[in-house]
Design a protein around this motif. Sequence first.
Motif, short mmCIF file in Angstrom:
data_model
loop_
_atom_site.label_atom_id
_atom_site.label_comp_id
_atom_site.label_asym_id
_atom_site.label_seq_id
_atom_site.Cartn_x
_atom_site.Cartn_y
_atom_site.Cartn_z
N PHE A 221 -1.58 -1.46 -8.00
CA PHE A 221 -1.27 -2.65 -8.06
C PHE A 221 -2.46 -3.30 -7.06
O PHE A 221 -3.09 -2.54 -6.45
CB PHE A 221 -0.07 -3.27 -7.90
N THR A 222 -2.87 -4.48 -7.19
CA THR A 222 -3.76 -5.15 -6.24
C THR A 222 -2.96 -5.78 -5.15
O THR A 222 -2.08 -6.55 -5.28
CB THR A 222 -4.61 -6.07 -6.91
N SER A 223 -3.58 -5.57 -3.93
CA SER A 223 -2.80 -6.13 -2.79
C SER A 223 -4.19 -6.80 -1.71
O SER A 223 -5.24 -6.34 -1.85
CB SER A 223 -2.13 -5.21 -1.71
N PHE A 224 -3.71 -7.84 -1.01
CA PHE A 224 -4.74 -8.61 -0.47
C PHE A 224 -4.34 -8.43 1.38
O PHE A 224 -2.89 -8.54 1.46
CB PHE A 224 -4.58 -9.90 -0.66
N MET A 225 -5.22 -8.11 1.92
CA MET A 225 -5.03 -7.86 3.40
C MET A 225 -5.91 -8.62 4.27
O MET A 225 -6.93 -8.89 4.07
CB MET A 225 -5.22 -6.44 3.77
N THR A 226 -5.22 -9.14 5.50
CA THR A 226 -5.94 -9.93 6.48
C THR A 226 -5.50 -9.82 7.74
O THR A 226 -4.61 -8.87 7.80
CB THR A 226 -6.04 -11.45 6.09
N GLY A 227 -6.01 -10.41 8.70
CA GLY A 227 -5.46 -10.43 9.96
C GLY A 227 -5.94 -11.46 10.93
O GLY A 227 -6.70 -12.51 10.57
N ASP A 228 -5.80 -11.20 12.09
CA ASP A 228 -6.44 -12.47 13.13
C ASP A 228 -8.02 -12.13 13.34
O ASP A 228 -8.78 -11.16 12.74
CB ASP A 228 -5.82 -12.19 14.44
N ALA A 229 -8.37 -12.96 14.08
CA ALA A 229 -9.97 -13.10 14.33
C ALA A 229 -10.46 -11.70 14.89
O ALA A 229 -11.62 -11.18 14.12
CB ALA A 229 -10.44 -13.99 15.04
#
Length: 441
Positions: free
Chosen positions: A109-117
């Motif tokens: 499946f497709t996941s989206f990842m992010t974080g702080d600056a």
Amino acid sequence: MQLRASPHDALSGAVALPGDKSISHRSLMFAALAVGESRITGLLEGEDVLSTASALRRMGVPVERHADGTWVVQGVGVGGLAEPEEPLDLGNAGTGARLLMGLLAGHPFTSFMTGDASLRARPMRRVIEPLRQMGAAFLARSGERLPLAVTGRADLLPLAWESGVASAQVKSAILLAGLHTPGLTTVIEPLPSRDHTERMLAGMGARVTREALSGGRVRIGIEGQPELRPQSFRVPGDPSSAAFPAVAAAITPGAVVRLEGVGLNPLRTGLYTTLAEMGADIAVDNRREEAGEEIGDITVRGSALVGVEVPPGRAPSMIDEYPVLAVAAAFARGRTVMRGLGELRVKESDRLSLMAEGLAACGVDVMVEGDDLIVEGGRQPAGGALIDAHLDHRIAMSFLVLGGRAAAPVTVQGAETIETSFPGFASLMTGLGARIGAVAP
């Protein structure tokens, strides 16, 4: 947030350190891959680790903290994560993000990842490249940075990967992806990096191999598609966190500080080896083993330090400790040369440049030559500087240690990220006799 460290007298006392950050991340993730209930005690409850716990919950893993501080994880098995409905925000957790990419690579499946600056500025190419070769697909910002999308596959291909750097995060991401393949995945490192992943997975039933090669290289292999057994994990005290009170004690005349229950994995103790070479009075007793990791109690007494040359081959065993080692070098008589620190440029910040700039602002003679950091010690740093930590927790703590022994207080801006790895740092240090406090806005 600003914290200020003012000059203090002798430090004394005995303290227990927060749980090891590397092992805490892995305990949660590996427990999620087991079949059944795992229990974790001593987990570091800093923001980085809590971000990993939150990400696992978003993927259908029951993760619960009990009132006594025990964490309980109901594992879903290898390949059993569910597609998250929302982006996974890892905050400042580089370890969490990179290891999670290895897990997600094996899920269709497709996941989206992010974080702080800070996390969004860190390069991910070294992890993405091998995972792509195994069959996962990535769509990332320029420079292969977060935010990114990862589309995994249930039929990942085994890989034989030779890494250009000794990085436990890169190695671990590949090995975790290797759990989802039908064969043997191997990683060759130029030097051994911390081996918590191999130790812990082997203890859970994975088939892990390790082979020494010529020139100091090492080959680590893992057989895919195991059924991992649930565990009771006890997380030892973090040797990287222990580094800060240890160095503060070593540079303070008359100090006697005991650090209890610290992890003594030989691939994590380069700082203590180096401090001993510099003449630090360090003793370790009450050695024991818990959950496959050696731990012990470290007593550090104030002593006269001398400059040394730190070989590049030691870097993997102390990569997170170079900032505070540079502080120790500022108080050591003579020249300290720390070689082969290119990896510091791709941490939470460019730690090599920030340490050189901050030490110079505090009146320390310092230079950078290529990937080498050279510090001329032997006189008390002037201090009196405002240091921008650029939201790097280890830079912030290092300069607060320096401020305690400088001629004038040192103020650190961007100190809020200390909570990501060392919750309660300021109170623990003040309990030993340091003088660290918040600066009113």
